[in-house]
Design a protein around this motif. Structure first.
Motif, short mmCIF file in Angstrom:
data_model
loop_
_atom_site.label_atom_id
_atom_site.label_comp_id
_atom_site.label_asym_id
_atom_site.label_seq_id
_atom_site.Cartn_x
_atom_site.Cartn_y
_atom_site.Cartn_z
N VAL A 1 0.81 -1.22 0.00
CA VAL A 1 0.00 0.00 0.00
C VAL A 1 0.85 1.27 0.00
CG1 VAL A 1 -0.24 0.40 2.50
CG2 VAL A 1 -2.19 0.85 0.96
N LYS B 1 -2.61 2.13 -4.73
CA LYS B 1 -2.91 0.79 -4.23
C LYS B 1 -3.89 0.90 -3.06
CE LYS B 1 0.33 -0.91 -6.94
NZ LYS B 1 0.03 -1.76 -8.12
N HIS B 2 -4.76 -0.10 -2.92
CA HIS B 2 -5.75 -0.04 -1.84
C HIS B 2 -5.93 -1.38 -1.15
CE1 HIS B 2 -6.95 3.82 -3.61
NE2 HIS B 2 -7.50 4.08 -2.44
N SER C 1 -2.99 6.11 -2.59
CA SER C 1 -3.24 4.79 -1.99
C SER C 1 -4.04 4.95 -0.70
CB SER C 1 -1.93 4.07 -1.72
OG SER C 1 -1.22 3.84 -2.91
#
Length: 518
Positions: A293, A298-299, A429
């Protein structure tokens, strides 16, 4: 005497007055008739050749079951990548199976190809072409594979015969209550055969899903920026959201699973889903998540569960993004706000950001035994937190152990949060937390009267900036559509190309000859 006879004979041999004009007229008429008939024959032959190569079809069904919707058509026309669609069956066998749904599916596929020449289809008999079948992963008769290739990279999406139809809710709910989805039931009870499943449960078919399935497959293989979703396992997850995986896959996401205890998260992963782990992650696993992350865009999507133990390491990571899970269970006081029990709540307070991406005008979610989601202050100006789903103002959180006896012991009287998203505004993110995995359990996702599915798709769209999948209304195929067999098509073809023109020519010649003799 001889001179008179000569004169008489000359008079007798002289043609009647006007006969030359009649002869010229009749000859011209015959020539004109032949020219017109020849032109008609040539025009028919030319038209047949053109329509054989570029077929012209007219959908005369009252509900336009063979017509591509405007939403799909808009996307299909923009596809700039070559797509090969392989139907693992011969055409007659495929269309005759589960009629009229497979028939409708084939007509739609042909229309996709007509609208964009880059989309080409072929029929492959598995028994006669085992080598072709082996080049794909686990294909069975009547599967359809959409495929694109770019250099050494190949992207494929499989559509089975059960994917092109919608089953009645009572079947889906009945399977779910027994721990099955359509795919898992077919895999465990019918040797993985979707065709066998469709035959066995044919009375439960409700409508066609062919256009949604085909357009979603095209989205998956032609999207220039595919979104990869990985479901993390290995910590005794309390929920297996198979329906959710199917939903994401149908809307163009690439879905896979990974054991976090033994593997690293791939770099091309966009969303890592953690679905109610029974036990906390160990430090090496938390380090993998933090590394994942920390990259851009990004998650983590984390689902909690009422039966979970303490998860301090996971909770510590989530709190860095301003989201965490509190104590107790969310309950509603108003009977209009819950279903049967106060902790089976009906949530309608959805953030406007997600609501704008949902189709329903007044969406309502069924949320069972949700832990309250909290939004602790991180002390960082880079973290931005959105409350995505909340209860009514009259809700409360209660002790979990007292719910068994319906004796609600209040922890907090206040509006509660079911879901929140924390994002680092610099990297893009973040982490989303949902207080209960019931939101995506198969039985809840299957309910058509609640919009849990729409909410999940909107959340993924928010996290990944992916355009939500094209949603198409299912088509109910009732009554007999006007159909003709291949033999009847040939009869009509020769009737209009040969028989009618020849009949016209013969009639014209007969009329001309009779006029000439008068």
């Amino acid at each position: 005497m001889s001179d008179k006879k000569k004169d008489v004979s000359k008079k007798k041999s002289k043609p009647p007055k006007g006969s030359s004009a009649k002869f010229r007229h009749s000859t011209l008429s015959m020539i004109l008739t032949i020219v017109v008939v020849a032109a008609v024959v040539l025009a028919n032959a030319a038209a047949t050749m053109v329509f054989d190569r570029y077929p012209l079809t007219i959908d005369m069904t009252d509900k336009k079951i063979y017509t591509i919707s405007d939403r799909s058509l808009e996307y299909v026309k923009k596809i700039a990548t070559d797509v090969t669609v392989t139907v693992f069956s011969d055409e007659e066998t495929y269309t005759s199976f589960n009629y009229p749904y497979n028939k409708q599916a084939m007509e739609l596929l042909k229309n996709y190809s007509r609208e964009n020449s880059r989309i080409k289809y072929r029929f492959v008999d598995i028994d006669k072409n085992p080598d072709i079948a082996r080049s794909y992963n686990d294909v069975r008769p009547m599967d359809i594979v959409f495929e694109t290739k770019s250099g050494e990279i190949s992207r494929t999406r499989k559509v089975g015969v059960s994917d092109i139809i919608n089953f009645q809710d009572r079947l889906v709910e009945g399977l779910s209550s027994s721990g099955y989805t359509v795919d898992s039931y077919a895999k465990n009870n019918l040797e993985g055969s979707q065709a066998a499943f469709v035959q066995y449960f044919s009375n439960y078919i409700q409508s066609s899903n062919a256009e949604q399935a085909f357009t979603s497959a095209l989205l998956a293989v032609t999207d220039p920026k595919p979104v990869n979703v990985v479901f993390l396992t290995g910590r005794g997850e309390l929920t297996e959201p198979e329906y959710m995986k199917t939903l994401l896959s149908a809307n163009g996401y690439n879905v896979s699973s990974l054991d976090i205890t033994s593997s690293d998260i791939p770099q091309d992963t966009d969303v890592a889903v953690i679905c109610a782990p029974r036990t906390d992650y160990m430090q090496p696993e938390t380090d993998k998540l933090e590394k994942f992350v920390s990259a851009k865009n990004k998650h983590i999507l984390y689902f909690s569960h009422a039966a979970q133990g303490q998860t301090p390491l996971l909770s510590g990571l989530l709190k860095k993004y301003g989201v965490s899970v509190g104590q107790g269970i969310v309950c509603e006081r108003d009977t209009d706000k819950y279903y049967n029990q106060p902790y089976y709540t009906l949530a309608q307070d959805i953030s406007q950001t997600l609501k704008n991406q949902m189709d329903s005008n007044d969406p309502r979610l069924l949320v069972a035994q949700s832990r309250p989601v909290e939004t602790p202050d991180t002390g960082s100006s880079e973290i931005e937190v959105q409350k995505l789903l909340q209860s009514s103002d009259a809700a409360l959180s209660a002790k979990t152990d007292e719910l068994v006896n319906d004796n609600v012991v209040v922890i907090q009287n206040a509006k509660q949060c079911y879901a929140a998203l924390g994002t680092n505004t610099v990297t893009g993110s973040g982490a989303a937390v949902i207080g209960t995995s019931s939101l995506v359990e198969d039985r809840f996702m299957a309910y058509g009267q609640y919009q849990n599915r729409e909410f999940i798709l909107a959340l993924f769209s928010e996290m990944t900036n992916k355009t939500p999948g094209i949603k198409i209304e299912p088509k109910v195929l009732q009554g007999g559509a006007f159909e003709i067999t291949q033999g009847q098509k040939q009869v009509l073809k020769w009737t209009f190309i040969v028989i009618i023109p020849v009949a016209v020519a013969v009639t014209g010649i007969v009329v001309t000859v009779r006029r000439k003799r008068r």
